[in-house]
Design an enzyme around this catalytic site. Sequence first.
Site, short mmCIF file in Angstrom:
data_model
loop_
_atom_site.label_atom_id
_atom_site.label_comp_id
_atom_site.label_asym_id
_atom_site.label_seq_id
_atom_site.Cartn_x
_atom_site.Cartn_y
_atom_site.Cartn_z
N SER A 79 0.82 -1.22 0.00
CA SER A 79 0.00 0.00 0.00
C SER A 79 0.85 1.26 0.00
CB SER A 79 -0.94 0.00 1.21
OG SER A 79 -0.20 0.00 2.43
N LEU A 101 -5.65 -4.07 -21.93
CA LEU A 101 -5.10 -3.13 -20.96
C LEU A 101 -6.13 -2.71 -19.92
CD1 LEU A 101 -2.82 -1.19 -20.00
CD2 LEU A 101 -3.72 0.49 -21.64
N ARG A 103 -8.45 -4.14 -18.63
CA ARG A 103 -8.82 -5.16 -17.65
C ARG A 103 -8.07 -4.95 -16.33
NH1 ARG A 103 -8.37 -10.89 -20.61
NH2 ARG A 103 -9.25 -11.59 -18.63
N HIS A 104 -7.01 -4.15 -16.39
CA HIS A 104 -6.29 -3.79 -15.15
C HIS A 104 -7.04 -2.62 -14.53
CE1 HIS A 104 -2.66 -6.28 -15.76
NE2 HIS A 104 -3.03 -6.20 -17.03
N ARG A 105 -7.72 -2.85 -13.42
CA ARG A 105 -8.62 -1.86 -12.84
C ARG A 105 -8.04 -1.19 -11.58
NH1 ARG A 105 -11.04 0.16 -16.43
NH2 ARG A 105 -12.16 1.28 -14.81
N SER A 114 -12.60 8.14 -28.50
CA SER A 114 -13.96 7.63 -28.74
C SER A 114 -14.21 7.45 -30.23
CB SER A 114 -14.99 8.61 -28.16
OG SER A 114 -16.30 8.24 -28.55
N ARG A 182 -18.61 2.23 -37.08
CA ARG A 182 -17.50 1.61 -36.36
C ARG A 182 -17.68 0.10 -36.19
NH1 ARG A 182 -17.92 2.77 -29.83
NH2 ARG A 182 -20.02 1.93 -29.55
N ARG A 200 2.39 0.59 -7.34
CA ARG A 200 1.97 -0.78 -7.02
C ARG A 200 1.25 -1.41 -8.21
NH1 ARG A 200 -1.95 -2.38 -1.89
NH2 ARG A 200 -1.31 -4.56 -1.70
N ARG A 209 2.12 -8.85 -17.38
CA ARG A 209 2.10 -8.65 -18.83
C ARG A 209 3.46 -8.52 -19.50
NH1 ARG A 209 -3.20 -9.36 -20.83
NH2 ARG A 209 -4.68 -8.44 -19.36
#
Length: 256
Positions: A79, A101, A103-105, A114, A182, A200, A209
């Site tokens: 932490s 990418l 998916r790393h939250r 957009s 699109r 971290r 990755r």
Amino acid sequence: MKISFPQVRCIAKTVADFDAIQDFLGAESMVWNKTENSSERDSLIEFSGRVCYMSFGPRQSPRNNKEYIRNLIDSGHGSVLEHVSWTFIVSGVSRGFTHQLVRHRAGFSYSQLSQQYYDESDASFVAPPSLKKATSLYKKWVGSMQSSLDLYRELISSAQKMAINSSFSNKEKLRELRTTARSILPNAIETKIVFTANARAIRNFLEARGAIEGDWEMREVSSQIFNMVKEDAPSLFQDFEIFALKDGSCSVVRSS
């Protein structure tokens, strides 16, 4: 047709206010024997860790900054590493890459180009290195990408004509026509994304990755990120190394 290659640029990073830190230490009648020449971000992590135990002055361990941070890492005190962060702008990557990418939250924040509001009619594509140039498969791949872009332009043109009779507002007409167009775009289309991550989270990303053999984009972006954060905070990333692979690409590996 334009072909792009991943490019990572650091556009912001944590900056420590050592005058404020010294003001705190003075108010607490504490002295911090700061390691000479330790980086700004490494020093901030050490200070934050020492606050947990107020281990300053006579309570301060003899470890230098590198040793202190290595002890934090080895003991799982992760932490503390969250107090330092970087912001990157990544371009020349594919939509397929950013789908992975994001998916790393935990510890990450994202802002991406957009496709509902940006016209992709002049878009670039990201070509996998496994598709060797001057081969028949590469030529077929290029032809497929070009066909998708041609159809996108045709759909945009057609949707613009249809939108004239739509009851939607101008903003929503634009959203509707680009959403329709699109749908034909492939994962290989180039995109841009800004993301911020703390140390971290970046360490977790590099470990997960950085050495994936079958994902060249992840390894390329990981290598570029690692080179930047390692320069800014060598103690924080002291247990990672970068290796050159036989194909000329790089891999980021955490050492034991």
